[in-house]
Design an enzyme around this catalytic site. Sequence first.
Site, PDB file in Angstrom:
ATOM      1  N   HIS A 167       3.051  -7.044   4.526  1.00 57.53           N
ATOM      2  CA  HIS A 167       1.821  -6.398   4.971  1.00 57.53           C
ATOM      3  C   HIS A 167       1.589  -6.645   6.457  1.00 57.53           C
ATOM      4  CE1 HIS A 167      -0.108  -5.658   0.896  1.00 57.53           C
ATOM      5  NE2 HIS A 167       0.932  -6.429   0.575  1.00 57.53           N
TER       6      HIS A 167
ATOM      7  N   GLU B 163      -0.979   1.428   7.945  1.00 54.73           N
ATOM      8  CA  GLU B 163      -0.346   0.126   7.732  1.00 54.73           C
ATOM      9  C   GLU B 163       0.997   0.273   7.037  1.00 54.73           C
ATOM     10  OE1 GLU B 163      -0.674  -3.985   5.146  1.00 54.73           O
ATOM     11  OE2 GLU B 163      -2.501  -2.793   5.375  1.00 54.73           O
TER      12      GLU B 163
ATOM     13  N   HIS C 181       0.825  -1.219   0.000  1.00 52.63           N
ATOM     14  CA  HIS C 181       0.000   0.000   0.000  1.00 52.63           C
ATOM     15  C   HIS C 181       0.860   1.270   0.000  1.00 52.63           C
ATOM     16  CE1 HIS C 181      -3.090  -2.934   0.690  1.00 52.63           C
ATOM     17  NE2 HIS C 181      -2.546  -3.282   1.854  1.00 52.63           N
TER      18      HIS C 181
ATOM     19  N   GLU D 207       1.867 -11.444   6.166  1.00 53.11           N
ATOM     20  CA  GLU D 207       1.041 -10.644   7.073  1.00 53.11           C
ATOM     21  C   GLU D 207       1.691 -10.776   8.454  1.00 53.11           C
ATOM     22  OE1 GLU D 207      -1.348  -8.715   6.260  1.00 53.11           O
ATOM     23  OE2 GLU D 207      -2.434  -9.496   4.509  1.00 53.11           O
TER      24      GLU D 207
END
Length: 307
Positions: free
Chosen positions: A81, A25, A10, A147
Site C-alpha cells: 500500500h 493509490e 485496493h 506502506e
Amino acid sequence: MVKVALDAGHGMNTPGKRTPDGEREWSFNSKVVTAATKYLNEYDNVTVIRLDDPTGKTDISLTKRTNKANSESADILISYHHNANTGQWGTWTGTETYHYPGSSSGYALASKIHPAIVGAMVLRDRGIKSENFHMLRESKMPAILIEGGFMDSTIDIVKLRDSNVLDRAGRALADALAAHFGLKKKSKSKVESTSGVHVVKKGDTLWGISQKYNTTVAVLKSLNKISGDLIVPGQKLKLPSNSKKAATKPSLKVNAKVKVKKSAKKYATGENIPNWVKGKKYTIQQIKADRVLLKEIMSWVYKKDVE
C-alpha cells in the site's frame, strides 16, 4: 516450491484512495507488485499468487483475497500500500510495515523485508508496527502490510511518481524475499524463457508473443483462457507444447563474419551465385539497405541470403 502471495492494495477506482491531485493509490501499489513479480521470476523454485485484480478494474474484497491465499497454501502474504494522512498536501513522510499483533512469524518477516523497502524508497524509517488489519488477521501464513510512502506528502509523492523508484522497491522486495527463503537465481536462459511459459514484459502484445514463439494469437488466447487482448507485465502465459522461440537473426555489421546460405540463388547485382560460394564464411565490408558486400569475393549479397 515457495508460494508468495502478493497483493496490490485496493483497486483503480476505490473511493478515497487517491492523492490530492487525483492519482490512484492502486496504480502506485501495482507498479511495485508487478516489478516484484518480474524480479522474483529471476529465481528458481518460487511462484507468485496475485491476490488483487491485476487490471485494477475490480476492487477484490479482502475476504476473497485472504481466502485465495489460504486455499492456495501460500507460504507468506505481502499486501503493498501507500499511506495517506489528511488527504491534503503536507510534509509528513516515511515508510512503515505492519504485522498482526503478537505474531512472531509476522514480525520476523517484517524484519527481513522492511529495511529493504526503506533502502529502496530512501524515505524516513517509520518502523515496524502491529495492527489488527484483515489481511494480517485472516491469513493463515506469516503476513505483512507495507506502506511505502505517503500519497499526500509533498516529499514522498516525488518518489511515488518516479516509476524507477517503484521498480527499485519491487526489486528490493523480490531480493529480500529471495534472501528470506534462500532462493537461487535461475540461469540466464531460464530467465529469458521459462520452458513452456512466457512472462509478460512491459510493451508485450499477444501478437508479438505469438510471432516470437511461432504460434498464433488464437492459440495463446485459448490456452490461457483470455477473452480480450489485455495482458499485464508479470503475467505468465502458457505456450503450446510444440512452440519454439523464433531464431535470432545474425548481427550484420562491418567486419562481422557471415555465411552465404545454400539456398541463395542470385547476387544482389543479378548474377547467379555459384555453388562453391555457398556454405562458406565471408567478411562484411559494406552494408546497404537490403544487401552486404562480402570482402573475399567482392560481391553484393542480399541480407536474407546470409546467416
